[in-house]
Design a protein around this motif. Structure first.
Motif, PDB file in Angstrom:
ATOM      1  N   UNK A  55       0.849  -1.191   0.000  1.00  0.00           N
ATOM      2  CA  UNK A  55       0.000   0.000   0.000  1.00  0.00           C
ATOM      3  C   UNK A  55       0.884   1.240   0.000  1.00  0.00           C
ATOM      4  N   UNK A  56       0.571   2.195  -0.875  1.00  0.00           N
ATOM      5  CA  UNK A  56       1.329   3.442  -0.970  1.00  0.00           C
ATOM      6  C   UNK A  56       0.454   4.600  -0.512  1.00  0.00           C
ATOM      7  N   UNK A  57       0.957   5.391   0.415  1.00  0.00           N
ATOM      8  CA  UNK A  57       0.181   6.533   0.897  1.00  0.00           C
ATOM      9  C   UNK A  57       0.975   7.825   0.728  1.00  0.00           C
ATOM     10  N   UNK A  58       0.277   8.945   0.792  1.00  0.00           N
ATOM     11  CA  UNK A  58       0.911  10.260   0.827  1.00  0.00           C
ATOM     12  C   UNK A  58       1.233  10.605   2.284  1.00  0.00           C
ATOM     13  N   UNK A  59       2.176  11.512   2.508  1.00  0.00           N
ATOM     14  CA  UNK A  59       2.523  11.866   3.898  1.00  0.00           C
ATOM     15  C   UNK A  59       1.310  12.291   4.739  1.00  0.00           C
ATOM     16  N   UNK A  60       0.354  12.934   4.077  1.00  0.00           N
ATOM     17  CA  UNK A  60      -0.813  13.404   4.847  1.00  0.00           C
ATOM     18  C   UNK A  60      -1.676  12.268   5.356  1.00  0.00           C
ATOM     19  N   UNK A  61      -1.501  11.072   4.805  1.00  0.00           N
ATOM     20  CA  UNK A  61      -2.337   9.927   5.210  1.00  0.00           C
ATOM     21  C   UNK A  61      -1.717   9.085   6.323  1.00  0.00           C
ATOM     22  N   UNK A  62      -0.596   9.554   6.857  1.00  0.00           N
ATOM     23  CA  UNK A  62       0.064   8.793   7.923  1.00  0.00           C
ATOM     24  C   UNK A  62      -0.883   8.603   9.103  1.00  0.00           C
ATOM     25  N   UNK A  89      12.584  -2.532   1.932  1.00  0.00           N
ATOM     26  CA  UNK A  89      11.185  -2.143   1.732  1.00  0.00           C
ATOM     27  C   UNK A  89      10.260  -3.305   2.071  1.00  0.00           C
ATOM     28  N   UNK A  90      10.714  -4.524   1.740  1.00  0.00           N
ATOM     29  CA  UNK A  90       9.847  -5.682   1.979  1.00  0.00           C
ATOM     30  C   UNK A  90       9.574  -5.903   3.466  1.00  0.00           C
ATOM     31  N   UNK A  91      10.474  -5.396   4.305  1.00  0.00           N
ATOM     32  CA  UNK A  91      10.266  -5.530   5.751  1.00  0.00           C
ATOM     33  C   UNK A  91       9.233  -4.522   6.266  1.00  0.00           C
ATOM     34  N   UNK A  92       8.912  -3.534   5.455  1.00  0.00           N
ATOM     35  CA  UNK A  92       8.011  -2.465   5.896  1.00  0.00           C
ATOM     36  C   UNK A  92       6.560  -2.801   5.562  1.00  0.00           C
ATOM     37  N   UNK A  93       5.656  -2.190   6.290  1.00  0.00           N
ATOM     38  CA  UNK A  93       4.235  -2.472   6.119  1.00  0.00           C
ATOM     39  C   UNK A  93       3.616  -1.651   4.995  1.00  0.00           C
ATOM     40  N   UNK A  94       3.952  -0.376   4.951  1.00  0.00           N
ATOM     41  CA  UNK A  94       3.401   0.479   3.904  1.00  0.00           C
ATOM     42  C   UNK A  94       4.491   1.414   3.398  1.00  0.00           C
ATOM     43  N   UNK A  95       4.241   1.969   2.207  1.00  0.00           N
ATOM     44  CA  UNK A  95       5.177   2.902   1.582  1.00  0.00           C
ATOM     45  C   UNK A  95       4.596   4.306   1.654  1.00  0.00           C
ATOM     46  N   UNK A 133       8.255  14.552   6.851  1.00  0.00           N
ATOM     47  CA  UNK A 133       7.561  13.522   7.639  1.00  0.00           C
ATOM     48  C   UNK A 133       7.415  13.963   9.094  1.00  0.00           C
ATOM     49  N   UNK A 134       8.468  14.510   9.686  1.00  0.00           N
ATOM     50  CA  UNK A 134       8.387  14.965  11.084  1.00  0.00           C
ATOM     51  C   UNK A 134       7.332  16.053  11.224  1.00  0.00           C
ATOM     52  N   UNK A 135       7.295  16.941  10.233  1.00  0.00           N
ATOM     53  CA  UNK A 135       6.275  18.001  10.234  1.00  0.00           C
ATOM     54  C   UNK A 135       4.872  17.403  10.145  1.00  0.00           C
ATOM     55  N   UNK A 136       4.681  16.450   9.235  1.00  0.00           N
ATOM     56  CA  UNK A 136       3.358  15.836   9.100  1.00  0.00           C
ATOM     57  C   UNK A 136       2.944  15.112  10.380  1.00  0.00           C
ATOM     58  N   UNK A 137       3.889  14.404  10.982  1.00  0.00           N
ATOM     59  CA  UNK A 137       3.586  13.697  12.230  1.00  0.00           C
ATOM     60  C   UNK A 137       3.119  14.697  13.287  1.00  0.00           C
ATOM     61  N   UNK A 138       3.768  15.861  13.303  1.00  0.00           N
ATOM     62  CA  UNK A 138       3.433  16.846  14.341  1.00  0.00           C
ATOM     63  C   UNK A 138       2.037  17.413  14.168  1.00  0.00           C
ATOM     64  N   UNK A 139       1.473  17.252  12.967  1.00  0.00           N
ATOM     65  CA  UNK A 139       0.127  17.791  12.742  1.00  0.00           C
ATOM     66  C   UNK A 139      -0.962  16.770  13.082  1.00  0.00           C
ATOM     67  N   UNK A 140      -0.554  15.546  13.410  1.00  0.00           N
ATOM     68  CA  UNK A 140      -1.545  14.529  13.789  1.00  0.00           C
ATOM     69  C   UNK A 140      -1.915  14.760  15.241  1.00  0.00           C
ATOM     70  N   UNK A 141      -3.191  15.005  15.463  1.00  0.00           N
ATOM     71  CA  UNK A 141      -3.625  15.354  16.814  1.00  0.00           C
ATOM     72  C   UNK A 141      -3.560  14.176  17.765  1.00  0.00           C
ATOM     73  N   UNK A 142      -4.026  13.063  17.294  1.00  0.00           N
ATOM     74  CA  UNK A 142      -4.370  12.008  18.215  1.00  0.00           C
ATOM     75  C   UNK A 142      -3.678  10.709  17.806  1.00  0.00           C
ATOM     76  N   UNK A 143      -3.043  10.098  18.752  1.00  0.00           N
ATOM     77  CA  UNK A 143      -2.420   8.812  18.482  1.00  0.00           C
ATOM     78  C   UNK A 143      -3.362   7.709  18.943  1.00  0.00           C
ATOM     79  N   UNK A 144      -3.782   6.905  17.988  1.00  0.00           N
ATOM     80  CA  UNK A 144      -4.697   5.815  18.309  1.00  0.00           C
ATOM     81  C   UNK A 144      -3.993   4.802  19.212  1.00  0.00           C
ATOM     82  N   UNK A 145      -4.723   4.283  20.170  1.00  0.00           N
ATOM     83  CA  UNK A 145      -4.102   3.383  21.141  1.00  0.00           C
ATOM     84  C   UNK A 145      -4.147   1.938  20.660  1.00  0.00           C
TER      85      UNK A 145
END
Lengths: 226, 226
Positions: free
Chosen positions: B88-95, B117-123, B144-156
């Motif tokens: 599965x390939x996503x854009x940074x905003x979909x992290x 890459x094969x060890x990873x779950x998504x691209x 990526x660090x910037x995008x992560x910082x814009x995610x409000x909530x970390x799912x548990x």
């Protein structure tokens, strides 16, 4: 109309080159540089730009931010010092692209001066950790260029805002007329007063027509004054 | 749980340092480095990190990506080569941040290997101009660090996904059993076959319980085999 990236008084050629490279990554081409510390051309900037070296070579060099922004209608200032200035502050995600827009980045060590910020319409504040506020110049450009690339649609000229050149001509006109009449009584206070006047005139986001009307008012008042 | 940044085989100390600095800007602290080209510690990395030098000094160094990711549950691969892999390939905003997440960045010149890459779950694919695809390593980390910082909530922990260590133990177990039985007939084809098996087992995003069940199945089959 792709927006412009304006680096004001950048210090390190490496940062100029890295900024150019990431601009190219995100499809931006108009790089403007105000008074680069180490002169121009700059070999380190060309090197760091890698495949985007043409973007460095085609960069436009200016002596002042006023000259660099003369043909633009709307300026965003990148600065963390957002509480001091009486300007609207937005996050990178809230960027809108209206008319000819420039993004203005200050020098590495000090950031943008108050005078430079006052020429801008709005402030963009990149939300960072309070313990590590200092974002590398080229990294700031990366985040803004990236955000710009995610904006789908560029709104077409809805505001018809005056260019910075017209606005600066208004400033000069008004300040000269005031100066001649002794408005700035103490030389020490002139800088601050000029900054305040420019600030509210910038904030008004005058259209070209409104600006011409305002210049007519000044001309009329000045003729009728003693 | 703050996510981890994993730099695999980074070449230039300057990029490691710049990555660390921008991680600190956006509140990330867990820097892991796989086999840095110029050894470790690296003075240029410390210099470029500026105020975030502690983050470089506390970076964890590993020999392989498998070791670096052993305690993590979910890996994102940063790569532009997204069509070749069946992921599965996503854009940074979909992290999304689920469980213990790592973001894996490849070396400057070549990017991540297919095996990594094969060890990873998504691209994650950063959308760039097709004429200027090569994003500087530290600039990729910045976005990526910037995008992560814009995610409000970390799912548990909703998925309770197996750790990479458990997954790699499953790979090793299965591949050893297959190898003993002559499954990989031609040595030249083994690499590709192993990659395919690992790819679909990774894509299955096995929970810890499912993984243990699968290992029981392999053990049972192996005992009953001739």
């Amino acid at each position: 109309m792709k927006p412009s990236i304006i680096l004001s008084h950048p210090q390190m050629g490496e940062n100029i080159g890295a900024a150019a490279r990431v601009m190219a990554n995100f499809g931006l081409v108009d790089l403007r540089i105000v008074a680069p510390r180490d002169g121009w051309p700059n070999e380190k900037a060309v090197e760091m730009a890698a495949n985007a070296s043409a973007l460095v070579e085609n960069a436009k060099i200016f002596k002042t931010l006023e000259e660099a922004a003369a043909d633009l209608n709307f300026l965003y200032a990148l600065t963390a010092r957002n509480r001091e200035m009486d300007k609207k502050v937005i996050a990178p995600r809230e960027i809108t692209l209206l008319e000819k827009t420039g993004f203005v980045f200050g020098p590495e060590r000090t950031g943008l001066s108050n005078e430079e910020i006052s020429l801008c319409d709005e402030i963009i504040s990149i939300p960072v950790d309070s313990n590590f506020k200092s974002v590398n110049l080229a990294q700031s450009v990366a985040i803004i260029a990236y955000e710009i690339s995610t904006i789908d649609h560029v709104t077409e000229q809805p505001r018809n805002q005056a260019t910075k050149e017209e606005l600066i001509a208004l400033f000069t006109h008004l300040e000269n007329e005031l100066d001649e009449r002794g408005f700035f009584q103490e030389a020490t206070k002139k800088t601050g007063m000029v900054a305040n006047i420019r600030a509210f005139l910038t904030r008004a986001q005058l259209s070209g027509q409104e600006l011409r009307t305002l210049r007519g008012i000044i001309r009329y008042l000045a003729q009728k004054s003693p």
